[in-house]
Design a protein around this motif. Structure first.
Motif, PDB file in Angstrom:
ATOM      1  N   SER A  89       0.846  -1.191   0.000  1.00  0.00           N
ATOM      2  CA  SER A  89       0.000   0.000   0.000  1.00  0.00           C
ATOM      3  C   SER A  89       0.882   1.242   0.000  1.00  0.00           C
ATOM      4  N   ALA A  90       0.284   2.364  -0.328  1.00  0.00           N
ATOM      5  CA  ALA A  90       1.030   3.621  -0.292  1.00  0.00           C
ATOM      6  C   ALA A  90       1.577   3.866   1.106  1.00  0.00           C
ATOM      7  N   ARG A  91       0.737   3.618   2.121  1.00  0.00           N
ATOM      8  CA  ARG A  91       1.204   3.823   3.498  1.00  0.00           C
ATOM      9  C   ARG A  91       2.302   2.827   3.845  1.00  0.00           C
ATOM     10  N   GLY A  92       2.150   1.580   3.407  1.00  0.00           N
ATOM     11  CA  GLY A  92       3.157   0.567   3.691  1.00  0.00           C
ATOM     12  C   GLY A  92       4.498   0.886   3.055  1.00  0.00           C
ATOM     13  N   HIS A  93       4.466   1.396   1.839  1.00  0.00           N
ATOM     14  CA  HIS A  93       5.703   1.779   1.151  1.00  0.00           C
ATOM     15  C   HIS A  93       6.432   2.875   1.933  1.00  0.00           C
ATOM     16  N   LEU A  94       5.699   3.890   2.326  1.00  0.00           N
ATOM     17  CA  LEU A  94       6.328   5.003   3.046  1.00  0.00           C
ATOM     18  C   LEU A  94       6.771   4.580   4.445  1.00  0.00           C
ATOM     19  N   ALA A  95       5.995   3.699   5.090  1.00  0.00           N
ATOM     20  CA  ALA A  95       6.375   3.225   6.418  1.00  0.00           C
ATOM     21  C   ALA A  95       7.682   2.444   6.355  1.00  0.00           C
ATOM     22  N   ALA A  96       7.873   1.659   5.295  1.00  0.00           N
ATOM     23  CA  ALA A  96       9.115   0.903   5.144  1.00  0.00           C
ATOM     24  C   ALA A  96      10.297   1.840   4.947  1.00  0.00           C
ATOM     25  N   LEU A  97      10.090   2.888   4.139  1.00  0.00           N
ATOM     26  CA  LEU A  97      11.155   3.874   3.940  1.00  0.00           C
ATOM     27  C   LEU A  97      11.486   4.585   5.249  1.00  0.00           C
ATOM     28  N   ALA A  98      10.455   4.930   6.003  1.00  0.00           N
ATOM     29  CA  ALA A  98      10.670   5.625   7.268  1.00  0.00           C
ATOM     30  C   ALA A  98      11.465   4.746   8.242  1.00  0.00           C
ATOM     31  N   ALA A  99      11.122   3.474   8.301  1.00  0.00           N
ATOM     32  CA  ALA A  99      11.833   2.563   9.202  1.00  0.00           C
ATOM     33  C   ALA A  99      13.296   2.423   8.789  1.00  0.00           C
ATOM     34  N   GLY A 100      13.535   2.313   7.479  1.00  0.00           N
ATOM     35  CA  GLY A 100      14.906   2.161   6.996  1.00  0.00           C
ATOM     36  C   GLY A 100      15.745   3.407   7.167  1.00  0.00           C
ATOM     37  N   GLY A 101      15.089   4.567   7.174  1.00  0.00           N
ATOM     38  CA  GLY A 101      15.822   5.825   7.288  1.00  0.00           C
ATOM     39  C   GLY A 101      15.801   6.424   8.673  1.00  0.00           C
ATOM     40  N   ASP A 102      15.281   5.661   9.663  1.00  0.00           N
ATOM     41  CA  ASP A 102      15.183   6.134  11.039  1.00  0.00           C
ATOM     42  C   ASP A 102      14.434   7.463  11.105  1.00  0.00           C
ATOM     43  N   ILE A 103      13.284   7.490  10.392  1.00  0.00           N
ATOM     44  CA  ILE A 103      12.436   8.680  10.326  1.00  0.00           C
ATOM     45  C   ILE A 103      11.206   8.441  11.195  1.00  0.00           C
ATOM     46  N   ASP A 104      10.793   9.449  11.921  1.00  0.00           N
ATOM     47  CA  ASP A 104       9.604   9.349  12.770  1.00  0.00           C
ATOM     48  C   ASP A 104       8.425   8.846  11.936  1.00  0.00           C
TER      49      ASP A 104
END
Length: 241
Positions: A89-104
């Motif tokens: 999902s769009a949210r899942g894609h961004l959540a994965a990026l956030a986790a990998g980049g140590d982003i809130d």
């Protein structure tokens, strides 16, 4: 700030980028303008460390991209529209990026709202139209709240309302003091969006100037671009919005 010094890239006997040097400063939208095939995308890939130059170097904030400590927080980039797993999902894609980049993780919903995808955040990204995929790519670029943005043809696939939206977004981000580099072959769009222009043709820098200076003689931006590049096809395509 983005800086390129003597960037050169060859593919066999073809010189895609030829001793290209420029600076992109914060606080304004810099348009990277040139016909298709002029070396814009190759240059952006070298700025992002995806292609290795045959000569020269590029830095973002004084460092090569590969040496940035938190790259997603420092640089946001859109080089291709569909750089996501189609089953997520769009949210899942961004959540994965956030986790990998140590982003809130709270940034995910913030950027989904910013790009107008909040209502479809649960849909599979693979079902998105090109325009929606572009918006998701821009959301990914904004995810780390970076000071530097590099966007390659961001209005591709967007309807007129979307084009106006990206124009206003880029100008508002620059007004916050960010460094914004916007690559396009669409002359008319650059006339409405950019404050400064880097004009490229056949891999070489043809002009590094403001829109006002380039059109000071009374010529339209399309006429000035055509005079620089000698590319009638690009002139017609850029002027026909």
């Amino acid at each position: 700030m983005i800086e390129a010094r003597g960037l050169t890239k060859r593919y066999g006997g073809t010189v895609a980028v030829d001793e290209l040097s420029f600076r992109v400063r914060p606080g304004s939208v810099t348009g990277f303008l040139g016909p298709n095939g002029s070396g814009k995308s190759t240059t952006l890939r070298m700025l992002m460390g995806l292609d290795r130059p045959d000569a020269g170097h590029a830095t973002i904030g004084g460092r090569p991209y590969a040496e940035l400590r938190w790259p997603l927080r420092e640089v946001g980039a859109l080089l291709e529209a569909r750089t996501f797993h189609p089953g997520r999902s769009a949210r899942g894609h961004l959540a994965a990026l956030a986790a990998g980049g140590d982003i809130d993780p709270s940034r995910v919903d913030v950027v989904l709202e910013t790009v107008g995808l909040a209502s479809v955040a649960g849909r599979r990204a693979g079902s998105f139209s090109l325009g929606m995929a572009q918006r998701l790519g821009i959301a990914a670029a904004l995810l780390g709240d970076p000071a530097v943005l590099l966007l390659d043809e961001p209005v591709n696939g967007l309807d007129p309302e979307g084009v106006r939206w990206i124009r206003e977004l880029m100008r508002s981000l620059a007004a916050e003091g960010r460094t914004v580099l916007l690559s396009s072959h669409l002359i008319s769009e650059m006339a409405l969006t950019a404050d400064h222009l880097l004009v490229i043709g056949r891999g070489r820098l043809l002009a590094d100037t403001s829109v006002a200076e380039l059109t000071a003689s009374g010529r339209s931006l399309e006429e000035a671009f055509f005079a620089l590049t000698g590319d009638a096809a690009a002139y017609q395509a850029g002027g026909a919005r």
